[in-house]
Design a protein around this motif. Structure first.
Motif, PDB file in Angstrom:
ATOM      1  N   TRP B  18      15.345   5.891  76.432  1.00  0.00           N
ATOM      2  CA  TRP B  18      14.030   5.565  77.023  1.00  0.00           C
ATOM      3  C   TRP B  18      13.040   5.189  75.940  1.00  0.00           C
ATOM      4  O   TRP B  18      12.118   4.399  76.186  1.00  0.00           O
ATOM      5  CB  TRP B  18      13.527   6.692  77.917  1.00  0.00           C
ATOM      6  CG  TRP B  18      14.490   6.935  79.051  1.00  0.00           C
ATOM      7  CD1 TRP B  18      15.136   8.105  79.339  1.00  0.00           C
ATOM      8  CD2 TRP B  18      14.972   5.970  79.998  1.00  0.00           C
ATOM      9  NE1 TRP B  18      15.985   7.925  80.403  1.00  0.00           N
ATOM     10  CE2 TRP B  18      15.907   6.625  80.825  1.00  0.00           C
ATOM     11  CE3 TRP B  18      14.715   4.616  80.216  1.00  0.00           C
ATOM     12  CZ2 TRP B  18      16.585   5.970  81.867  1.00  0.00           C
ATOM     13  CZ3 TRP B  18      15.380   3.973  81.254  1.00  0.00           C
ATOM     14  CH2 TRP B  18      16.299   4.650  82.057  1.00  0.00           C
ATOM     15  N   SER B  20      13.799   3.343  73.468  1.00  0.00           N
ATOM     16  CA  SER B  20      14.095   1.923  73.234  1.00  0.00           C
ATOM     17  C   SER B  20      13.529   1.053  74.344  1.00  0.00           C
ATOM     18  O   SER B  20      12.772   0.114  74.094  1.00  0.00           O
ATOM     19  CB  SER B  20      15.610   1.693  73.171  1.00  0.00           C
ATOM     20  OG  SER B  20      16.147   2.351  72.057  1.00  0.00           O
ATOM     21  N   TYR B  21      13.911   1.388  75.583  1.00  0.00           N
ATOM     22  CA  TYR B  21      13.477   0.548  76.701  1.00  0.00           C
ATOM     23  C   TYR B  21      11.978   0.664  76.947  1.00  0.00           C
ATOM     24  O   TYR B  21      11.320  -0.317  77.296  1.00  0.00           O
ATOM     25  CB  TYR B  21      14.276   0.893  77.965  1.00  0.00           C
ATOM     26  CG  TYR B  21      15.664   0.283  77.925  1.00  0.00           C
ATOM     27  CD1 TYR B  21      15.890  -0.991  78.438  1.00  0.00           C
ATOM     28  CD2 TYR B  21      16.734   0.952  77.330  1.00  0.00           C
ATOM     29  CE1 TYR B  21      17.145  -1.575  78.376  1.00  0.00           C
ATOM     30  CE2 TYR B  21      17.996   0.377  77.261  1.00  0.00           C
ATOM     31  CZ  TYR B  21      18.197  -0.882  77.793  1.00  0.00           C
ATOM     32  OH  TYR B  21      19.430  -1.460  77.711  1.00  0.00           O
ATOM     33  N   VAL B  23       9.483   1.356  74.740  1.00  0.00           N
ATOM     34  CA  VAL B  23       8.689   0.641  73.740  1.00  0.00           C
ATOM     35  C   VAL B  23       8.796  -0.869  73.954  1.00  0.00           C
ATOM     36  O   VAL B  23       7.812  -1.601  73.822  1.00  0.00           O
ATOM     37  CB  VAL B  23       9.099   1.061  72.305  1.00  0.00           C
ATOM     38  CG1 VAL B  23       8.531   0.122  71.270  1.00  0.00           C
ATOM     39  CG2 VAL B  23       8.631   2.483  72.036  1.00  0.00           C
ATOM     40  N   THR B  24       9.990  -1.337  74.319  1.00  0.00           N
ATOM     41  CA  THR B  24      10.154  -2.771  74.609  1.00  0.00           C
ATOM     42  C   THR B  24       9.240  -3.182  75.758  1.00  0.00           C
ATOM     43  O   THR B  24       8.520  -4.186  75.660  1.00  0.00           O
ATOM     44  CB  THR B  24      11.616  -3.077  74.977  1.00  0.00           C
ATOM     45  OG1 THR B  24      12.454  -2.571  73.942  1.00  0.00           O
ATOM     46  CG2 THR B  24      11.843  -4.569  75.134  1.00  0.00           C
ATOM     47  N   PHE B  27       5.623  -3.280  74.613  1.00  0.00           N
ATOM     48  CA  PHE B  27       5.296  -4.454  73.796  1.00  0.00           C
ATOM     49  C   PHE B  27       5.163  -5.704  74.647  1.00  0.00           C
ATOM     50  O   PHE B  27       4.276  -6.522  74.419  1.00  0.00           O
ATOM     51  CB  PHE B  27       6.343  -4.648  72.700  1.00  0.00           C
ATOM     52  CG  PHE B  27       5.958  -3.985  71.431  1.00  0.00           C
ATOM     53  CD1 PHE B  27       5.918  -2.603  71.336  1.00  0.00           C
ATOM     54  CD2 PHE B  27       5.593  -4.730  70.318  1.00  0.00           C
ATOM     55  CE1 PHE B  27       5.534  -1.991  70.157  1.00  0.00           C
ATOM     56  CE2 PHE B  27       5.208  -4.121  69.138  1.00  0.00           C
ATOM     57  CZ  PHE B  27       5.187  -2.745  69.067  1.00  0.00           C
ATOM     58  N   ILE B  28       6.056  -5.842  75.628  1.00  0.00           N
ATOM     59  CA  ILE B  28       5.989  -7.013  76.509  1.00  0.00           C
ATOM     60  C   ILE B  28       4.692  -6.971  77.310  1.00  0.00           C
ATOM     61  O   ILE B  28       4.001  -7.986  77.439  1.00  0.00           O
ATOM     62  CB  ILE B  28       7.248  -7.079  77.395  1.00  0.00           C
ATOM     63  CG1 ILE B  28       8.438  -7.505  76.524  1.00  0.00           C
ATOM     64  CG2 ILE B  28       7.057  -8.038  78.567  1.00  0.00           C
ATOM     65  CD1 ILE B  28       9.779  -7.474  77.213  1.00  0.00           C
ATOM     66  N   GLU B  31       1.862  -7.948  75.071  1.00  0.00           N
ATOM     67  CA  GLU B  31       1.873  -9.383  74.779  1.00  0.00           C
ATOM     68  C   GLU B  31       1.309 -10.182  75.951  1.00  0.00           C
ATOM     69  O   GLU B  31       0.489 -11.078  75.762  1.00  0.00           O
ATOM     70  CB  GLU B  31       3.290  -9.858  74.442  1.00  0.00           C
ATOM     71  CG  GLU B  31       3.276 -11.289  73.923  1.00  0.00           C
ATOM     72  CD  GLU B  31       4.642 -11.836  73.581  1.00  0.00           C
ATOM     73  OE1 GLU B  31       5.637 -11.392  74.167  1.00  0.00           O
ATOM     74  OE2 GLU B  31       4.700 -12.733  72.724  1.00  0.00           O
ATOM     75  N   ILE B  32       1.740  -9.846  77.160  1.00  0.00           N
ATOM     76  CA  ILE B  32       1.246 -10.558  78.347  1.00  0.00           C
ATOM     77  C   ILE B  32      -0.267 -10.372  78.465  1.00  0.00           C
ATOM     78  O   ILE B  32      -1.010 -11.325  78.682  1.00  0.00           O
ATOM     79  CB  ILE B  32       1.968 -10.070  79.624  1.00  0.00           C
ATOM     80  CG1 ILE B  32       3.452 -10.461  79.573  1.00  0.00           C
ATOM     81  CG2 ILE B  32       1.316 -10.648  80.886  1.00  0.00           C
ATOM     82  CD1 ILE B  32       4.309  -9.859  80.666  1.00  0.00           C
ATOM     83  N   VAL B  35      -2.093 -12.524  75.858  1.00  0.00           N
ATOM     84  CA  VAL B  35      -2.048 -13.950  76.167  1.00  0.00           C
ATOM     85  C   VAL B  35      -3.017 -14.290  77.306  1.00  0.00           C
ATOM     86  O   VAL B  35      -3.785 -15.250  77.212  1.00  0.00           O
ATOM     87  CB  VAL B  35      -0.602 -14.393  76.498  1.00  0.00           C
ATOM     88  CG1 VAL B  35      -0.568 -15.753  77.162  1.00  0.00           C
ATOM     89  CG2 VAL B  35       0.239 -14.424  75.228  1.00  0.00           C
ATOM     90  N   GLY B  38      -6.561 -13.913  76.020  1.00  0.00           N
ATOM     91  CA  GLY B  38      -6.886 -14.991  75.078  1.00  0.00           C
ATOM     92  C   GLY B  38      -7.334 -16.251  75.792  1.00  0.00           C
ATOM     93  O   GLY B  38      -8.316 -16.890  75.409  1.00  0.00           O
TER      94      GLY B  38
END
Lengths: 252, 59
Positions: B18, B20-21, B23-24, B27-28, B31-32, B35, B38
């Motif tokens: 968990w 790993s999944y 934190v991924t 981050f996604i 990022e969204i 964006v 911005g």
């Protein structure tokens, strides 16, 4: 390339034409990303074997780890190709694509390193080792960071694109080093799970398809988020033009 | 233990998996968010600059 093709490329290389097209395709790629993610996670957590002969339950990290690591390398290659086209033919749209790809590439590189650390701890007993695969992947993260810092350090966008483009192109040498590191050196990191010219599959089919589906999900996500970012980049760099002024609601 | 807690337990390796999944996913999501924000920021700024210019020209 025929005459008709070059006309099409010229059409797309104009920021004014690219902006609305990118806007139209983003929801499609985002939707595909969501679908592939759901299928990929389902395969990973429910269809793939819970343990392997040499790996316990933690190996399920493979599905996000491999997908992220592939993306980190692939995005770098695509980014440096755009940088090269921008540098040689002076195409602004290409420079902007390289700029837009970098943060997502850096994100996937970090995810590959992070998930690798969390996989390494239970399977090797260490979060980090200075092994050739891990070290070259860390260098990739620094290359992305270098590319982005160089761009933000130079005010003139054309000069920034030229300097960072050169860095991106030189740095591409690191990609085959990462990829073949497990073959060239004796690494703690395991070898290829999916190898080129491999006639027999190295992994269980459900694991193979899980990795492929997760990689597709990451690809669709990358296309969607990079196109969204490049649209902002277009607005920023074309802000003086009449069409951008009109778009943001200003009459010229 | 029932099936659901078993699932999250992952044979005692829940922290790594968990971590790993999770934190991924985080981050996604970041990022969204960046964006989308911005785009909104630049659109607003350009509109404001345009209005300033128009006012300067008018007066």
């Amino acid at each position: 390339m025929g005459f008709k093709n070059s006309i099409i490329w010229m059409y797309f290389s104009s920021p004014r034409n690219f902006y609305p097209i990118a806007g139209k395709v983003i929801p499609w790629f985002a939707g595909l990303a969501a679908i592939f993610t759901i299928i990929g996670l389902y395969i990973s957590f429910f269809l793939a074997p819970p343990v392997l002969s040499d790996q316990k339950e933690y190996y399920v990290i493979i599905f996000i780890h491999v997908a992220a690591a592939w993306m980190s390398m692939f995005i770098y290659v695509v980014m440096s190709m755009y940088a090269f086209i921008g540098l040689v033919w002076n195409i602004k749209m290409s420079e902007m694509m390289a700029t837009a790809l970098a943060p997502t590439g850096a994100m996937f590189t970090f995810v590959a390193l992070w998930t690798g650390a969390l996989w390494g701890r239970p399977s090797w007993g260490a979060y980090w080792v200075w092994d050739a695969r891990l070290t070259s992947e860390l260098i990739l993260l620094f290359l992305y960071i270098g590319f982005m810092s160089l761009q933000s350090a130079i005010d003139d966008p054309r000069r920034a694109a030229r300097a960072s483009g050169l860095l991106a192109i030189v740095g591409v040498i690191n990609i085959p080093i990462i990829y073949f590191s497990v073959r060239w050196w004796n690494t703690l990191h395991q070898g290829f799970s999916v190898a080129p010219n491999q006639t027999t599959q190295l992994v269980d089919p459900s694991i193979f398809w899980g990795m492929i589906t997760m990689a597709l999900a990451c690809w669709m996500y990358t296309i969607a988020v990079v196109l969204a970012r490049v649209r902002t980049e277009i607005l920023q760099r074309e802000r003086q033009t009449a069409w951008v002024q009109e778009l943001v609601g200003n009459q010229k | 233990m029932n099936a659901i807690t078993d699932f999250f337990h992952i044979g005692g390796y829940g922290f790594y998996v968990w971590g790993s999944y999770g934190v991924t996913a985080l981050f996604i999501a970041i990022e969204i968010y960046l964006v989308v924000r911005g785009k909104r920021v630049i659109t607003k700024r350009l509109a404001r600059l345009g209005r300033l210019n128009n006012n300067a020209n008018a007066s």
